[in-house]
Design an enzyme around this catalytic site. Structure first.
Site, PDB file in Angstrom:
ATOM      1  CG  ASN A   1      -0.481  -0.329   2.563  1.00  0.00           C
ATOM      2  OD1 ASN A   1       0.536  -0.713   2.745  1.00  0.00           O
ATOM      3  ND2 ASN A   1      -1.188   0.531   3.618  1.00  0.00           N
TER       4      ASN A   1
ATOM      5  CB  CYS B   1      -5.232  -1.491  -1.763  1.00  0.00           C
ATOM      6  SG  CYS B   1      -6.934  -0.658  -0.627  1.00  0.00           S
TER       7      CYS B   1
ATOM      8  CD  GLU C   1      -5.447  -6.041  -0.847  1.00  0.00           C
ATOM      9  OE1 GLU C   1      -4.748  -4.668  -0.866  1.00  0.00           O
ATOM     10  OE2 GLU C   1      -6.314  -6.162  -0.041  1.00  0.00           O
TER      11      GLU C   1
ATOM     12  CB  CYS D   1     -11.017  -2.678   0.528  1.00  0.00           C
ATOM     13  SG  CYS D   1     -10.416  -1.926  -1.144  1.00  0.00           S
TER      14      CYS D   1
HETATM   15  N1  THU Z   1      -5.329  -1.424   2.656  1.00  0.00           N
HETATM   16  C1  THU Z   1      -4.976  -2.146   1.947  1.00  0.00           C
HETATM   17  O1  THU Z   1      -3.537  -1.807   1.421  1.00  0.00           O
HETATM   18  N2  THU Z   1      -5.660  -3.148   1.335  1.00  0.00           N
HETATM   19  C2  THU Z   1      -6.917  -3.499   1.702  1.00  0.00           C
HETATM   20  O2  THU Z   1      -7.760  -4.314   1.121  1.00  0.00           O
HETATM   21  C3  THU Z   1      -7.374  -2.747   2.665  1.00  0.00           C
HETATM   22  C4  THU Z   1      -6.744  -1.558   3.165  1.00  0.00           C
HETATM   23  C5  THU Z   1      -4.387  -0.191   3.090  1.00  0.00           C
HETATM   24  C6  THU Z   1      -4.994   1.161   2.441  1.00  0.00           C
HETATM   25  C7  THU Z   1      -4.479   2.133   3.718  1.00  0.00           C
HETATM   26  O3  THU Z   1      -3.052   2.406   3.212  1.00  0.00           O
HETATM   27  C8  THU Z   1      -4.406   1.364   4.934  1.00  0.00           C
HETATM   28  O4  THU Z   1      -4.561  -0.306   4.200  1.00  0.00           O
HETATM   29  C9  THU Z   1      -5.558   1.425   5.783  1.00  0.00           C
HETATM   30  O5  THU Z   1      -6.660   1.457   5.426  1.00  0.00           O
END
Ligand code: THU
Length: 160
Positions: A62, A73, A75, A112
């Site tokens: 992320n 994110c 992914e 998410c």
């Molecule tokens: N985040 C991800 O990288 N993947 C997800 O599926 C959920 C959230 C990250 C986004 C942000 O940088 C941090 O986690 C907090 O939400």
């Protein structure tokens, strides 16, 4: 009217040792990818690794931004990089790890909704099931296809 039941099976592991070597390798890549996480605002560091059908593993983490919505994110960072570098090559598995301050949480790191939609797009594009591994140090879940974690996926009405 009738009530319809939807159910599916998924696997649950209580340690990385229980997992198949290929899955372990992908989880280890996701743990390594977490090092690239830039999350000074949430302090929640996520790593992801996607395997292509030729065995190539592409990592992502992320990336946050002081203008919050500009971040991305782990992914999607991994999947976008994978398809940008290997256009159209099928993605067969994706592993996700996360935790605060570069730790790995005990519970599975669940993606998410926006990332699930992007997984659906690439699963469609690849024409093969995309397995999803949500890793946690004490509990990991493995799903056989994106449909299981995003039922009733939107499929575009455009001609393919
Ligand atoms: N985040 C991800 O990288 N993947 C997800 O599926 C959920 C959230 C990250 C986004 C942000 O940088 C941090 O986690 C907090 O939400």
């Amino acid at each position: 009217m009738k009530t319809v039941n939807l159910s599916f099976n998924y696997r649950e592991y209580s340690s990385i040792e229980e997992m198949e070597p290929r899955d372990r390798e992908l989880v280890e890549a996701a743990i390594d990818a977490q090092k690239g996480s830039y999350a000074p605002y949430s302090k929640f560091n996520v790593g992801a690794a996607v395997r292509l059908d030729d065995g190539t593993i592409v990592k992502g983490a992320n990336q946050e931004n002081s203008a919050y919505p500009s971040g991305l994110c782990a992914e999607r960072t991994a999947m976008f990089a994978a398809n940008a570098q290997n256009p159209g090559k099928a993605m067969t598995a994706l592993a996700i790890v996360g935790g605060f301050d570069h730790t790995v949480s005990d519970t599975p790191c669940t993606p998410c909704g926006a990332c699930r939609q992007v997984m659906a797009e690439y699963q469609n594009l690849g024409g093969r099931p995309l397995e999803v591994i949500m890793f946690g140090a004490a509990q990991t879940w493995k799903f056989d296809r994106v449909d299981d974690i995003l039922p009733f996926i939107f499929d575009s009405f455009y001609e393919k």
